[in-house]
Design a protein around this motif. Structure first.
Motif, PDB file in Angstrom:
ATOM      1  N   THR A 102       0.852  -1.189   0.000  1.00  0.00           N
ATOM      2  CA  THR A 102       0.000   0.000   0.000  1.00  0.00           C
ATOM      3  C   THR A 102       0.887   1.237   0.000  1.00  0.00           C
ATOM      4  O   THR A 102       1.844   1.331   0.754  1.00  0.00           O
ATOM      5  CB  THR A 102      -0.930   0.014   1.231  1.00  0.00           C
ATOM      6  N   SER A 111      -3.001   4.227  -2.057  1.00  0.00           N
ATOM      7  CA  SER A 111      -3.251   3.385  -3.218  1.00  0.00           C
ATOM      8  C   SER A 111      -3.025   1.936  -2.810  1.00  0.00           C
ATOM      9  O   SER A 111      -2.009   1.609  -2.204  1.00  0.00           O
ATOM     10  CB  SER A 111      -2.297   3.738  -4.367  1.00  0.00           C
ATOM     11  N   GLY A 166      -0.452   2.227  -7.345  1.00  0.00           N
ATOM     12  CA  GLY A 166      -0.504   3.586  -7.851  1.00  0.00           C
ATOM     13  C   GLY A 166      -1.435   3.808  -9.027  1.00  0.00           C
ATOM     14  O   GLY A 166      -1.482   4.906  -9.570  1.00  0.00           O
ATOM     15  N   SER A 187      -4.595   4.024  -8.889  1.00  0.00           N
ATOM     16  CA  SER A 187      -5.564   5.009  -8.401  1.00  0.00           C
ATOM     17  C   SER A 187      -5.253   5.301  -6.937  1.00  0.00           C
ATOM     18  O   SER A 187      -4.619   4.491  -6.253  1.00  0.00           O
ATOM     19  CB  SER A 187      -6.996   4.499  -8.550  1.00  0.00           C
ATOM     20  N   PHE A 188      -5.676   6.463  -6.481  1.00  0.00           N
ATOM     21  CA  PHE A 188      -5.464   6.874  -5.100  1.00  0.00           C
ATOM     22  C   PHE A 188      -6.788   7.272  -4.478  1.00  0.00           C
ATOM     23  O   PHE A 188      -7.628   7.900  -5.130  1.00  0.00           O
ATOM     24  CB  PHE A 188      -4.479   8.050  -5.019  1.00  0.00           C
TER      25      PHE A 188
END
Length: 131
Positions: A87, A111, A115, A117-118
């Motif tokens: 994470t 994320s 990475g 999406s956050f």
């Protein structure tokens, strides 16, 4: 660091974190203000070749109207995916505009998909005192 066609060149305050499981190295840095409405956002990049090259994963803080400054990044390297291994956590300072009577805030994102999406986790006053 490569320029991004939307967010322009990296601007400053680069920080790195390594995922010990995958070997990926993540970078968080400010975007150039000229490419983001006059206020910096936070670019996230990744290297899969020990830091020789980086490619852009995108930008966080695009929902913030103020300048995004002083990023920090870390990767959970606890060793267990059940506990969050891999994470990515990114925090940065949301700088208040001089015309606003608000204090700076620390914004936190994470994320869970390397990475891609956050997720925004929250914002805290920079001067919050837990005691």
């Amino acid at each position: 660091v490569p320029d991004d066609p939307i967010w322009g060149p990296a601007f400053g305050d680069p920080v790195l974190a390594r995922d010990n499981s995958s070997g990926r190295i993540y970078m968080a840095t400010q975007s150039h203000p000229a490419y983001s409405g006059g206020r910096s956002k936070i670019r996230i990049l990744v290297s899969t070749d020990d830091g020789n090259t980086f490619s852009s994963l995108g930008v966080i803080g695009s929902d913030v109207q103020e300048t995004c400054d002083v990023p920090s990044i870390t990767v959970d390297n606890t060793g267990s995916t059940a506990q969050g291994q891999g994470t990515i956590y990114v925090a940065f300072t949301q700088r208040s505009l001089p015309s606003q009577l608000r204090s700076d805030r620390i914004r936190l994102y994470r994320s869970i998909n390397q990475g891609a999406s956050f997720q925004f986790l929250g914002a805290f006053a920079a001067d919050d005192d837990p005691n």
